[in-house]
Design a protein around this motif. Structure first.
Motif, PDB file in Angstrom:
ATOM      1  N   THR A   3      48.006  47.470  34.881  1.00 12.02           N
ATOM      2  CA  THR A   3      48.035  46.020  34.713  1.00 12.02           C
ATOM      3  C   THR A   3      49.032  45.357  35.645  1.00 12.02           C
ATOM      4  OG1 THR A   3      49.634  46.259  32.918  1.00 12.02           O
ATOM      5  CG2 THR A   3      47.301  46.115  32.305  1.00 12.02           C
ATOM      6  N   GLY A   4      49.883  46.126  36.327  1.00 12.20           N
ATOM      7  CA  GLY A   4      50.879  45.558  37.219  1.00 12.20           C
ATOM      8  C   GLY A   4      50.358  45.248  38.617  1.00 12.20           C
ATOM      9  N   ILE A   5      49.121  45.602  38.902  1.00  7.85           N
ATOM     10  CA  ILE A   5      48.549  45.350  40.221  1.00  7.85           C
ATOM     11  C   ILE A   5      47.570  44.190  40.096  1.00  7.85           C
ATOM     12  CG2 ILE A   5      47.243  46.309  42.147  1.00  7.85           C
ATOM     13  CD1 ILE A   5      48.035  49.094  41.163  1.00  7.85           C
ATOM     14  N   GLN A   6      47.677  43.243  41.028  1.00  6.49           N
ATOM     15  CA  GLN A   6      46.802  42.079  41.015  1.00  6.49           C
ATOM     16  C   GLN A   6      45.348  42.486  41.233  1.00  6.49           C
ATOM     17  OE1 GLN A   6      48.037  39.046  43.721  1.00  6.49           O
ATOM     18  NE2 GLN A   6      46.268  37.771  43.330  1.00  6.49           N
ATOM     19  N   PRO A   7      44.405  41.814  40.572  1.00  5.19           N
ATOM     20  CA  PRO A   7      42.987  42.116  40.754  1.00  5.19           C
ATOM     21  C   PRO A   7      42.589  42.133  42.231  1.00  5.19           C
ATOM     22  CG  PRO A   7      43.273  40.613  38.937  1.00  5.19           C
ATOM     23  CD  PRO A   7      44.620  40.746  39.592  1.00  5.19           C
ATOM     24  N   THR A   8      41.742  43.096  42.585  1.00  7.85           N
ATOM     25  CA  THR A   8      41.394  43.323  43.984  1.00  7.85           C
ATOM     26  C   THR A   8      39.908  43.598  44.152  1.00  7.85           C
ATOM     27  OG1 THR A   8      43.598  44.247  44.398  1.00  7.85           O
ATOM     28  CG2 THR A   8      41.882  44.810  45.990  1.00  7.85           C
ATOM     29  N   ILE A   9      39.362  43.026  45.220  1.00 11.00           N
ATOM     30  CA  ILE A   9      37.992  43.317  45.637  1.00 11.00           C
ATOM     31  C   ILE A   9      38.097  44.153  46.907  1.00 11.00           C
ATOM     32  CG2 ILE A   9      35.775  42.389  46.369  1.00 11.00           C
ATOM     33  CD1 ILE A   9      36.547  39.768  44.888  1.00 11.00           C
ATOM     34  N   PHE A  10      37.498  45.331  46.873  1.00 12.07           N
ATOM     35  CA  PHE A  10      37.505  46.264  47.992  1.00 12.07           C
ATOM     36  C   PHE A  10      36.130  46.173  48.652  1.00 12.07           C
ATOM     37  CE2 PHE A  10      37.218  50.736  49.590  1.00 12.07           C
ATOM     38  CZ  PHE A  10      38.331  50.719  50.407  1.00 12.07           C
ATOM     39  N   LYS A  96      33.246  35.159  45.645  1.00 14.32           N
ATOM     40  CA  LYS A  96      33.511  33.946  44.864  1.00 14.32           C
ATOM     41  C   LYS A  96      33.015  34.113  43.434  1.00 14.32           C
ATOM     42  CE  LYS A  96      32.948  28.918  44.801  1.00 14.32           C
ATOM     43  NZ  LYS A  96      33.224  28.893  43.391  1.00 14.32           N
ATOM     44  N   THR A  97      31.862  34.746  43.274  1.00 13.98           N
ATOM     45  CA  THR A  97      31.330  35.003  41.933  1.00 13.98           C
ATOM     46  C   THR A  97      32.307  35.844  41.120  1.00 13.98           C
ATOM     47  OG1 THR A  97      29.043  34.834  42.697  1.00 13.98           O
ATOM     48  CG2 THR A  97      29.416  36.057  40.653  1.00 13.98           C
ATOM     49  N   ILE A  98      32.879  36.857  41.757  1.00 16.66           N
ATOM     50  CA  ILE A  98      33.847  37.722  41.072  1.00 16.66           C
ATOM     51  C   ILE A  98      35.110  36.924  40.738  1.00 16.66           C
ATOM     52  CG2 ILE A  98      35.321  39.770  41.311  1.00 16.66           C
ATOM     53  CD1 ILE A  98      33.053  40.870  43.215  1.00 16.66           C
ATOM     54  N   ASP A  99      35.652  36.190  41.724  1.00 18.55           N
ATOM     55  CA  ASP A  99      36.843  35.367  41.477  1.00 18.55           C
ATOM     56  C   ASP A  99      36.594  34.389  40.337  1.00 18.55           C
ATOM     57  OD1 ASP A  99      38.352  36.584  43.450  1.00 18.55           O
ATOM     58  OD2 ASP A  99      38.355  34.869  44.815  1.00 18.55           O
ATOM     59  N   ALA A 101      34.395  34.586  37.889  1.00 18.90           N
ATOM     60  CA  ALA A 101      34.256  35.301  36.612  1.00 18.90           C
ATOM     61  C   ALA A 101      35.615  35.692  36.051  1.00 18.90           C
ATOM     62  CB  ALA A 101      33.372  36.531  36.789  1.00 18.90           C
ATOM     63  N   TRP A 102      36.531  36.055  36.941  1.00 16.84           N
ATOM     64  CA  TRP A 102      37.859  36.461  36.505  1.00 16.84           C
ATOM     65  C   TRP A 102      38.811  35.277  36.379  1.00 16.84           C
ATOM     66  CZ3 TRP A 102      38.356  41.252  40.219  1.00 16.84           C
ATOM     67  CH2 TRP A 102      37.584  42.297  39.714  1.00 16.84           C
ATOM     68  N   GLY A 103      38.417  34.125  36.914  1.00 13.96           N
ATOM     69  CA  GLY A 103      39.225  32.920  36.798  1.00 13.96           C
ATOM     70  C   GLY A 103      40.494  32.952  37.622  1.00 13.96           C
ATOM     71  N   LEU A 104      40.457  33.618  38.764  1.00 12.78           N
ATOM     72  CA  LEU A 104      41.647  33.677  39.613  1.00 12.78           C
ATOM     73  C   LEU A 104      41.292  34.049  41.033  1.00 12.78           C
ATOM     74  CD1 LEU A 104      42.161  36.987  39.848  1.00 12.78           C
ATOM     75  CD2 LEU A 104      43.076  36.612  37.591  1.00 12.78           C
ATOM     76  N   CYS A 105      42.273  33.965  41.889  1.00 16.32           N
ATOM     77  CA  CYS A 105      42.127  34.328  43.292  1.00 16.32           C
ATOM     78  C   CYS A 105      42.550  35.792  43.439  1.00 16.32           C
ATOM     79  CB  CYS A 105      43.020  33.419  44.141  1.00 16.32           C
ATOM     80  SG  CYS A 105      43.071  33.847  45.872  1.00 16.32           S
ATOM     81  N   THR A 106      41.609  36.648  43.819  1.00 15.26           N
ATOM     82  CA  THR A 106      41.892  38.080  43.915  1.00 15.26           C
ATOM     83  C   THR A 106      42.339  38.471  45.322  1.00 15.26           C
ATOM     84  OG1 THR A 106      39.621  38.557  44.542  1.00 15.26           O
ATOM     85  CG2 THR A 106      40.150  38.660  42.192  1.00 15.26           C
ATOM     86  N   ASN A 107      42.933  39.643  45.417  1.00 18.38           N
ATOM     87  CA  ASN A 107      43.170  40.264  46.721  1.00 18.38           C
ATOM     88  C   ASN A 107      41.820  40.697  47.272  1.00 18.38           C
ATOM     89  OD1 ASN A 107      45.976  40.133  46.300  1.00 18.38           O
ATOM     90  ND2 ASN A 107      46.002  42.154  45.363  1.00 18.38           N
ATOM     91  N   LYS A 108      41.672  40.634  48.605  1.00 18.93           N
ATOM     92  CA  LYS A 108      40.469  41.144  49.260  1.00 18.93           C
ATOM     93  C   LYS A 108      40.890  42.123  50.337  1.00 18.93           C
ATOM     94  CE  LYS A 108      38.531  37.294  47.464  1.00 18.93           C
ATOM     95  NZ  LYS A 108      39.318  36.278  46.773  1.00 18.93           N
ATOM     96  N   LEU A 109      40.359  43.324  50.258  1.00 15.65           N
ATOM     97  CA  LEU A 109      40.671  44.370  51.220  1.00 15.65           C
ATOM     98  C   LEU A 109      39.369  44.794  51.887  1.00 15.65           C
ATOM     99  CD1 LEU A 109      42.698  46.454  52.386  1.00 15.65           C
ATOM    100  CD2 LEU A 109      42.098  47.929  50.469  1.00 15.65           C
ATOM    101  N   TYR A 110      39.326  44.692  53.222  1.00 11.76           N
ATOM    102  CA  TYR A 110      38.136  45.051  53.977  1.00 11.76           C
ATOM    103  C   TYR A 110      38.326  46.428  54.605  1.00 11.76           C
ATOM    104  CZ  TYR A 110      37.125  40.090  53.571  1.00 11.76           C
ATOM    105  OH  TYR A 110      36.896  38.839  53.078  1.00 11.76           O
TER     106      TYR A 110
END
Length: 142
Positions: A3-10, A96-99, A101-110
């Motif tokens: 829970t200490g890591i911010q939500p992330t989209i890989f 954007k759909t994921i963000d 749904a989660w109600g926040l700005c996630t990290n994005k890693l490409y």
């Protein structure tokens, strides 16, 4: 999970290739099982093959085996050619759909799991279509 890591989209460009099968998915599953990934994370595969989320999840299931449905459910897929502007619009819409749904700005890693000749076009298009910009000054690095 962690829970200490911010939500992330890989986001993995070349998600239907050998690198995804042999290295990326097994590594992410290992991190997932060790609790090293955030509670909220998604894997968005991008590739040229005609698949949908269910098809990509089936490929991941073949890699990780049965019993990993929670991990597999975190996989999405965007079909597109790496030189096509519509591909980047679809990736942006998926994130954007994921963000939303989660109600926040996630990290994005490409991750570019593609042959070297695609590195330049993908990097150029990520920038051109503003996918290298964070969605907030305070959160959500890219």
């Amino acid at each position: 999970m962690n829970t200490g890591i911010q939500p992330t989209i890989f986001v993995v460009f070349g998600a239907t290739g050998d690198l995804m099968k042999k290295k990326i998915v097994p590594s992410l599953l290992h991190l997932y099982k060790k609790g090293k990934l955030p509670d909220r994370f998604k894997i968005v595969g991008v590739g040229r093959q005609d698949l949908e989320d269910v098809g990509m999840q089936g490929r991941v299931r073949e890699i990780v085996g049965l019993g990993e449905e929670e991990f597999i459910s975190r996989v999405s897929y965007v079909r597109g050619n790496f030189d096509d502007p519509e591909c980047y619009g679809a990736v942006a819409a998926c994130m954007k759909t994921i963000d939303d749904a989660w109600g926040l700005c996630t990290n994005k890693l490409y991750y570019l799991a593609v042959p070297p000749e695609f590195f330049g076009p993908i990097a150029t298009n990520l920038s051109k279509y503003s996918l290298t910009m964070g969605c907030s000054d305070q959160t959500g690095w890219t």
